[in-house]
Design a protein around this motif. Structure first.
Motif, PDB file in Angstrom:
ATOM      1  N   ALA A  12       0.842  -1.036   0.030  1.00 47.43           N
ATOM      2  CA  ALA A  12      -0.062   0.231   0.006  1.00 47.43           C
ATOM      3  C   ALA A  12       0.903   1.280  -0.019  1.00 47.43           C
ATOM      4  CB  ALA A  12      -1.008   0.037   1.139  1.00 47.43           C
ATOM      5  N   PRO A  42      -6.539   5.412  -1.733  1.00 46.44           N
ATOM      6  CA  PRO A  42      -5.886   6.188  -0.536  1.00 46.44           C
ATOM      7  C   PRO A  42      -6.372   7.852  -0.883  1.00 46.44           C
ATOM      8  CG  PRO A  42      -4.374   4.812  -1.591  1.00 46.44           C
ATOM      9  CD  PRO A  42      -5.487   4.529  -2.409  1.00 46.44           C
ATOM     10  N   PHE A  75       2.463   1.943  -3.418  1.00 44.33           N
ATOM     11  CA  PHE A  75       1.387   2.136  -4.197  1.00 44.33           C
ATOM     12  C   PHE A  75       1.274   3.605  -4.183  1.00 44.33           C
ATOM     13  CE2 PHE A  75      -3.354   2.856  -5.153  1.00 44.33           C
ATOM     14  CZ  PHE A  75      -3.069   2.541  -6.613  1.00 44.33           C
ATOM     15  N   ARG A 134      -3.632  -1.698  -4.106  1.00 42.14           N
ATOM     16  CA  ARG A 134      -4.345  -0.744  -4.627  1.00 42.14           C
ATOM     17  C   ARG A 134      -4.287   0.077  -3.407  1.00 42.14           C
ATOM     18  NH1 ARG A 134      -2.495  -1.903  -8.163  1.00 42.14           N
ATOM     19  NH2 ARG A 134      -3.322  -3.347  -9.887  1.00 42.14           N
ATOM     20  N   GLY A 135      -3.449   0.006  -2.330  1.00 45.16           N
ATOM     21  CA  GLY A 135      -3.493   1.119  -1.226  1.00 45.16           C
ATOM     22  C   GLY A 135      -4.226   0.749  -0.110  1.00 45.16           C
ATOM     23  N   ILE A 136      -4.873  -0.399  -0.134  1.00 45.04           N
ATOM     24  CA  ILE A 136      -5.851  -0.859   1.110  1.00 45.04           C
ATOM     25  C   ILE A 136      -4.850  -1.615   2.172  1.00 45.04           C
ATOM     26  CG2 ILE A 136      -7.845  -2.338   1.752  1.00 45.04           C
ATOM     27  CD1 ILE A 136      -8.673  -1.606  -1.395  1.00 45.04           C
ATOM     28  N   ALA A 155      -4.135  -5.084  -1.246  1.00 49.68           N
ATOM     29  CA  ALA A 155      -2.896  -4.275  -1.061  1.00 49.68           C
ATOM     30  C   ALA A 155      -2.241  -3.424  -2.066  1.00 49.68           C
ATOM     31  CB  ALA A 155      -2.094  -5.425  -0.143  1.00 49.68           C
TER      32      ALA A 155
END
Lengths: 250, 296
Positions: A78, A110, A81, B186-188, B184
């Motif tokens: 994360a 995000p 990214f 994708r930023g989660i 994860a």
């Protein structure tokens, strides 16, 4: 005079599964506005390398990964990214129970708080790049064709406007016409300043589409150079097809 | 056949099913984000019931204070459970069984600790803010407590569904359930999603524990019983489906009450198990077919 750091620099990078190291001391670079290919036969370690660079570590990992000179080694997926690197894993993996638009919006997760414009801009870009997705916005991702799923996977990764895009076998299992469309989109991204590192099984397509190619064999870079030069290099097809093995001690 | 008896059994069954439903929805919320069945879910409800008993019957605190204590304490326990006994297994890809033992063990630890604190007393009635007199709806007679359980289930379900469909976090939890690794990428943060899922599961257990305390009485042994019945409800309804969890739970509640009236209440668990066998014979993925159920 200072030299701009590459968009992605991987230096002496090793990683693996559990206790087993399968990628050994790989170094590679991708510059802004470059499409770089990574080829090699099955099991060479290409997917493991891409996943680990994106922060998905399945075993002990060493070496350095830098984005525009910033060290992102050791960060979770994360966090990588958010810093501008997006990986599209092999097999058009998506959130299959959710709609196309929900999948796309989650690509900007995000920035969900207070940056609605970024999300809306991302949606516009995605639908502009792949008009098929606009027409299927409310369909479940799991109901799309393989080609549409791959388009959605790429578009989802682009929602956050990453500088660096890693694509693991984007043409796998797709009809040639669909692969052409995916590559057209990738060229557009390259031309708008994105750095792309693409794992590709189709050797000729990889060499003709990229500016530079890295050839992996048994977890290490066996051959690297400008793709135009490697088109006539007999070692490359031999390594990729498994008829020749690179001697790492040489 | 006395139709009035049957109708009353069905209505009571729906209310009892609501208790199972709160547990089954808690299971589903956690499962949908983590692919873990929290086998301590029934024990969390038991803690909610016992805390309600302690706050109202022992300390004689006002209802509002009792609610506050329960809705803080039970989700905190669920949070601790996620960090200590579930997260280590989620971090190990391919480990699909470790959580089974660890959540079961956490439930047994809860039962042991509560037994030590509470003692081996017979079931005790818990004070209710509602009148004890029966409510008559035409030929149907029921109690306000049973209606409260049903209303709690309906409201909780509506809120959980809205959370899943309408909020970023709810969608991120669904995404994590679909593919933890891509989420994860994708930023989660999957860890935060599982923590949140356990907290929501704990909140459902807390609200459920408070709402059903006057019906089920203060009794340590209800934890395991309700864990099992909630799980049977999931299997009947279809793993991963909130609606399935509710329909399965209500069906089991009704089957048990009808069995009680026309057979022997001592063997009422057979009603739920019999229903489960019939449903699975006809639809192996449960009443509500989901992608998750097909995987299982």
């Amino acid at each position: 005079m200072t030299t701009e750091p590459p968009a992605l620099a991987v230096t002496d990078f090793s990683t693996g599964y559990g206790p087993m190291e399968v990628v050994h001391g790989v170094s590679l670079e991708v510059g802004t506005g470059e499409l770089v290919a990574l080829v090699g036969r099955n099991g060479a370690g290409k997917s493991t390398l891409l996943a680990a660079v994106a922060g998905v570590r399945r075993g002990p990992t060493s070496g350095r990964v830098a984005l525009d000179g910033e060290d992102v080694s050791g960060l979770r997926p994360a966090a990588v990214f958010v810093r501008g690197l997006a990986l599209v894993p092999e097999g058009h993996r998506l959130f299959t129970s959710m709609s196309v638009e929900e999948n796309l919006r989650l690509g900007a997760f995000p920035w969900r708080r207070g940056d609605r414009r970024r999300v809306d801009d991302g949606l516009s870009r995605a639908y502009d790049l792949f008009p098929d997705l606009s027409r299927a916005a409310r369909r479940a991702a799991g109901d799309l064709s393989g080609g549409q799923q791959q388009m959605l996977a790429v578009a989802q990764a682009l929602m956050a406007s990453p500088n660096v895009l890693l694509l693991d076998e984007p043409s796998s299992g797709l009809a040639p016409a669909v692969v052409d469309r995916i590559y057209e989109a990738m060229f557009r991204l390259r031309d708008t300043g994105h750095a792309l590192l693409v794992v590709e099984q189709d050797l000729e397509r990889a060499l003709r589409s990229s500016v530079r190619t890295y050839v992996m064999d048994r977890g290490a870079i066996a051959v690297a150079g400008p793709s135009t030069a490697l088109l006539d290099d007999e070692r490359v097809p031999a390594i990729v097809r498994g008829t020749a093995a690179f001697d790492h001690d040489q | 056949m006395d139709w009035r008896l049957l109708v009353n059994a069905i209505v009571t069954g729906l209310a009892i099913g609501a208790v199972y439903g709160l547990i089954a929805v808690g299971y589903t919320v956690v499962f949908n984000a983590t692919r873990v069945f929290n086998l301590a879910q029934g024990d969390l409800v038991m803690v909610g019931v016992l805390l309600t008993f302690w706050a109202l019957n022992v300390e004689h605190w006002p209802q509002a204070v009792a609610v506050a204590v329960v809705v803080v304490a039970v989700p905190t326990l669920a949070f601790v459970e996620e960090r200590l006994v579930v997260r280590p297994f989620l971090r190990r890809p391919g480990d699909n069984i470790g959580w089974f033992i660890s959540t079961l063990a956490f439930g047994l630890v809860l039962e042991t600790v509560v037994t030590l604190l509470y003692g081996n007393r017979p079931p005790v009635a818990v004070a209710s803010p509602l009148p004890k007199s029966a409510v008559h709806l035409g030929p149907i007679a029921t109690t306000p407590q049973l209606l409260l359980a049903l209303a709690t289930l309906v409201i909780s379900t509506v809120l959980v569904e809205a959370f899943y469909r309408r909020t970023w976090l709810g969608q991120a939890m669904r995404a994590t359930a679909d593919d933890r690794e891509v989420a994860a990428l994708r930023g989660i943060e999957p860890g935060r999603m599982s923590m949140l899922a356990f907290a929501i599961g704990g909140l459902l257990a807390a609200v459920g524990g408070y709402a059903v305390a006057p019906i089920v009485y203060a009794d340590v042994s209800i934890g395991l019983t309700y864990s099992i019945k909630g799980f049977i409800a999931l299997a009947v309804g279809g793993f991963g489906s909130i609606r399935g969890a509710i329909v399965g739970a209500l069906a089991i509640g009704v089957a048990e009450q009808v069995f009680d009236v026309y057979a022997d209440p001592r063997y009422e668990i057979l009603a739920g198990l019999g229903l489960l066998m019939v449903i699975l014979a006809v639809r192996p993925t449960g009443l509500f077919r989901t992608a998750v159920a097909r995987e299982i």
